[in-house]
Design a protein around this motif. Structure first.
Motif, short mmCIF file in Angstrom:
data_model
loop_
_atom_site.label_atom_id
_atom_site.label_comp_id
_atom_site.label_asym_id
_atom_site.label_seq_id
_atom_site.Cartn_x
_atom_site.Cartn_y
_atom_site.Cartn_z
N VAL A 211 0.85 -1.19 0.00
CA VAL A 211 0.00 0.00 0.00
C VAL A 211 0.89 1.24 0.00
CG1 VAL A 211 -1.78 1.29 1.23
CG2 VAL A 211 -1.79 -1.21 1.31
N LEU A 212 0.68 2.12 -0.96
CA LEU A 212 1.35 3.41 -0.94
C LEU A 212 0.39 4.40 -0.29
CD1 LEU A 212 3.12 3.79 -4.44
CD2 LEU A 212 3.74 2.39 -2.48
N ASP A 213 0.86 5.05 0.80
CA ASP A 213 -0.02 6.02 1.46
C ASP A 213 0.21 7.42 0.89
OD1 ASP A 213 2.29 7.01 2.58
OD2 ASP A 213 1.94 6.15 4.56
N GLU A 214 -0.47 8.41 1.45
CA GLU A 214 -0.43 9.74 0.83
C GLU A 214 0.98 10.32 0.79
OE1 GLU A 214 -1.78 9.05 3.72
OE2 GLU A 214 -1.31 10.60 5.21
N LYS A 215 1.80 9.98 1.78
CA LYS A 215 3.17 10.52 1.79
C LYS A 215 3.99 9.93 0.66
CE LYS A 215 3.03 11.25 6.72
NZ LYS A 215 2.07 10.17 7.06
N GLU A 216 3.84 8.62 0.46
CA GLU A 216 4.56 7.97 -0.63
C GLU A 216 4.05 8.43 -1.99
OE1 GLU A 216 5.63 3.66 1.17
OE2 GLU A 216 3.67 4.51 1.63
N LEU A 217 2.77 8.69 -2.06
CA LEU A 217 2.20 9.17 -3.33
C LEU A 217 2.75 10.57 -3.64
CD1 LEU A 217 -1.49 7.92 -2.91
CD2 LEU A 217 0.28 6.96 -4.39
N GLU A 218 2.91 11.38 -2.60
CA GLU A 218 3.48 12.71 -2.80
C GLU A 218 4.95 12.62 -3.21
OE1 GLU A 218 2.57 15.08 0.74
OE2 GLU A 218 0.45 14.80 0.19
N LEU A 219 5.66 11.80 -2.46
CA LEU A 219 7.09 11.63 -2.73
C LEU A 219 7.34 11.16 -4.17
CD1 LEU A 219 9.04 12.08 -0.35
CD2 LEU A 219 9.38 9.59 -0.29
N ASN A 220 6.48 10.28 -4.64
CA ASN A 220 6.67 9.71 -5.97
C ASN A 220 5.86 10.43 -7.05
OD1 ASN A 220 8.46 7.26 -5.56
ND2 ASN A 220 6.92 7.00 -3.95
N LYS A 221 5.26 11.55 -6.68
CA LYS A 221 4.62 12.46 -7.65
C LYS A 221 3.47 11.83 -8.44
CE LYS A 221 8.53 15.55 -8.21
NZ LYS A 221 9.75 14.89 -7.69
N PHE A 222 2.54 11.23 -7.71
CA PHE A 222 1.30 10.74 -8.33
C PHE A 222 0.33 11.92 -8.45
CE2 PHE A 222 1.51 6.06 -8.49
CZ PHE A 222 2.71 5.83 -7.83
N GLY A 223 0.65 12.84 -9.38
CA GLY A 223 -0.08 14.10 -9.47
C GLY A 223 -1.56 13.96 -9.79
N GLY A 224 -1.92 12.94 -10.55
CA GLY A 224 -3.33 12.73 -10.90
C GLY A 224 -4.13 12.32 -9.67
N MET A 225 -3.63 11.32 -8.98
CA MET A 225 -4.33 10.85 -7.78
C MET A 225 -4.43 11.94 -6.72
SD MET A 225 -3.01 6.98 -7.07
CE MET A 225 -4.06 6.82 -5.63
N LEU A 226 -3.32 12.65 -6.51
CA LEU A 226 -3.30 13.68 -5.46
C LEU A 226 -4.28 14.80 -5.78
CD1 LEU A 226 0.55 13.68 -4.86
CD2 LEU A 226 -1.21 12.92 -3.22
N ALA A 227 -4.41 15.15 -7.05
CA ALA A 227 -5.33 16.22 -7.43
C ALA A 227 -6.77 15.82 -7.11
CB ALA A 227 -5.19 16.53 -8.92
N VAL A 228 -7.13 14.58 -7.43
CA VAL A 228 -8.50 14.14 -7.17
C VAL A 228 -8.76 14.03 -5.67
CG1 VAL A 228 -10.21 12.32 -7.53
CG2 VAL A 228 -8.60 12.89 -9.36
N ALA A 229 -7.77 13.55 -4.94
CA ALA A 229 -7.95 13.32 -3.50
C ALA A 229 -7.92 14.62 -2.69
CB ALA A 229 -6.87 12.37 -2.99
N ALA A 230 -7.43 15.70 -3.29
CA ALA A 230 -7.16 16.92 -2.53
C ALA A 230 -8.38 17.47 -1.79
CB ALA A 230 -6.58 17.99 -3.45
N GLY A 231 -9.56 17.28 -2.35
CA GLY A 231 -10.75 17.84 -1.74
C GLY A 231 -11.30 17.04 -0.58
N SER A 232 -10.78 15.85 -0.37
CA SER A 232 -11.35 14.97 0.66
C SER A 232 -10.48 14.95 1.91
CB SER A 232 -11.48 13.55 0.12
OG SER A 232 -11.84 12.67 1.15
N LEU A 233 -11.13 14.78 3.05
CA LEU A 233 -10.37 14.62 4.30
C LEU A 233 -9.78 13.21 4.39
CD1 LEU A 233 -12.59 16.49 6.90
CD2 LEU A 233 -10.33 17.15 6.04
N SER A 234 -10.32 12.29 3.60
CA SER A 234 -9.77 10.93 3.61
C SER A 234 -8.60 10.86 2.63
CB SER A 234 -10.85 9.93 3.23
OG SER A 234 -10.31 8.63 3.21
#
Ligand code: BES
Ligand code: MG
Ligand code: ZN
Length: 489
Positions: A211-234
């Protein structure tokens, strides 16, 4: 729970016997049953037409409390799906009567255009899937599933099909797993929780779980996922399930869209039907359930499930229309519409799958566009691929499992419609028309030279009215299809 039993209507009292009946031919090969069919057809209300139903209580012909005759329709039209529906109807009827078991008389294969294995498979699938209830949120559970489903066959067949039976059971359990995830309300499957629910089951199987969590997604620049997730508290998660059988030569990657709730984001969806957007993770559910099932079935091919899981919400931190983000691949994407979020998370997952695993084949499954449901309706998925053999394989498995897929085009010139003035590509078409196609073309820009197919399940992932072997909610669409396909790749 699923059993084959010898059809000798002797001394043991049967609680419920179900006899499938064709309107124009006797498809059984048993005197007792033929007598009962003849008797039923003596009544005006029973002709054996599809949907016909007649019950005898304590008939003289057989030692049974009740005999239910189920109409199938004409012999010519009696196929595998007819049998699934009959199996489902038989079981559902017994559940509604608060019975605990059923015995279904298996038609004689020689008398219908199917081999005996298919007849057994069809009836069992329908019966097993029809025996599933989603009542975990009800305090008053009106009915219980049957505890036993028996198919009555010739004595010499009882031991012949055990392997088939356990396969049917495992695959259908996979479908049910996916159904339950899809039907679960979004408050109980926010990205962290949904991920955990898959992980805890996957860990019990022969699967490697990452499982890659939000920190790993940020570190590895998953820009698409992070953009969609940005509006949610989860927080977003990328879940990877690896099934690595020994001696496997080929690798198949399955990517499933996991939007646990799609509000549309800042491009908020209208309120009508919004509650149904809890099903926007049906692709993820199908892929996760397929991986779990593949491990249970011990299929031969190496299979990697890559599952991006996010919630699409509006908030002060949400992505805005007009934002430009850099996807995991490095390509920049202009977000013209925050409701076209599925493709943003899928491209990151697709790029990651290709980079990490170099699969020979990659198939993504997603509730991607309302346009696909407009084009093909609520029962048929759209299949997109540049590869004829792969597309044909999907359509073929779709016919066999009745998780139907219709091949859609990927016209080169439509790529014009997703060109952005400012970024490498934009996430919405400049045309109102052909939305399922432009969404697929968007994905195609990220598959490099990998053999790829995209299956848009926006139509068939969810039903609002129960069918013969599925209740209201998630259908589990895709699990039986992918399990069948995996054995052929
Ligand atoms: N999740 C929806 C697609 C969908 C619609 C699934 C209906 C199931 C039933 C997807 O994220 C979406 O909102 N797509 C938009 C794309 C558009 C903004 C380009 C759509 O289909 O309208
Ligand atoms: Mg959307
Ligand atoms: Zn969506």
């Amino acid at each position: 729970m699923l059993n084959l039993e010898s059809a000798d209507f002797g001394k043991v009292k049967i609680e419920t016997l179900v006899i499938p009946v064709c309107e124009d031919n006797d498809i059984h090969d048993d005197q007792t049953i033929s007598l009962l069919i003849e008797k039923a057809k003596g009544f005006k209300e029973f002709k054996g037409e599809k949907g016909d139903n007649l019950i005898f209580y304590n008939p003289d012909e057989v030692n049974a409390q009740r005999v239910i005759l189920l109409g199938l329709g004409t012999l010519e039209k009696t196929d595998l799906e007819t049998l699934r529906q009959a199996g489902g109807r038989a079981v559902k009827q017994c559940i509604k009567k608060d019975l605990s078991e059923v015995r279904i008389a298996v038609p004689c294969a020689g008398k219908i255009n199917l081999d005996i294995a298919s007849v057994i498979e069809g009836l069992m699938e329908g019966a097993f899937l029809g025996n599933h209830l989603f009542d975990r949120y009800k305090q008053d559970k009106k009915h219980k599933p049957l505890s036993e489903i028996n198919l009555l066959v010739k004595p010499d067949m009882v031991d012949k099909f055990n392997e088939l039976l356990s396969r049917v059971e495992l695959v259908c359990q996979g479908s049910i797993l996916a159904r339950d995830w899809v039907t679960t309300p979004s408050n109980d499957k926010r990205p962290e929780a949904f991920t955990q629910s898959i992980v805890s089951l996957a860990e019990q199987e022969d699967l490697t779980v990452t499982v890659l969590d939000e920190k790993e997604l940020e570190l590895n620049k998953f820009g698409g996922m992070l953009a969609v997730a940005a509006g949610s508290l989860s927080k977003p998660r990328l879940l990877v399930l690896e099934y690595n059988p020994k001696a496997a030569e080929k690798t198949v990657a399955l990517v499933g869209k996991g939007v646990t709730f799609d509000s549309g984001g800042i491009n908020l969806k209208p309120s009508s039907g919004l509650e149904e957007m809890k099903m926007d993770m049906a692709g993820a559910a199908a892929v996760a359930a397929t991986l779990i099932t593949a491990a249970r079935l011990k299929t031969r091919v190496r299979t990697i499930g890559v599952i991006p899981i996010v919630e699409n919400m509006p908030s002060g931190n949400a992505a805005r229309p007009g934002d430009i983000v850099r996807s995991y691949s490095g390509k920049t994407v202009e977000i013209e519409n925050t409701d076209a979020e599925g493709r943003l998370i899928l491209i990151d997952a697709i790029s990651y799958a290709i980079k990490q695993y170099k699969p020979q084949t990659l198939i993504d499954m997603a509730t991607l566009t309302g346009a696909c449901a407009v084009a093909l309706g609520e029962k048929i998925a759209g299949a997109f691929s540049f590869d004829d053999q792969l597309a044909e394989g999907i359509v073929f498995s779709g016919k066999k499992t009745h998780e139907r897929c219709w091949r859609m085009p990927l016209p080169e010139d439509y790529k014009e419609l997703i060109k952005s003035d400012l970024a490498d590509i934009k996430n919405m078409s400049s045309s109102r028309w052909g939305g399922a196609i432009t969404a697929a073309l968007f994905l195609s820009e990220f598959v490099e030279d990998t053999r790829w197919a995209h299956i848009d399940i926006a139509g068939p992932a969810y039903i609002e009215k129960e069918s013969d072997y599925c209740g209201v909610g998630g259908t589990g669409f895709g699990v039986r299809l992918l399990c069948d396909l995996l054995e052929k790749l």
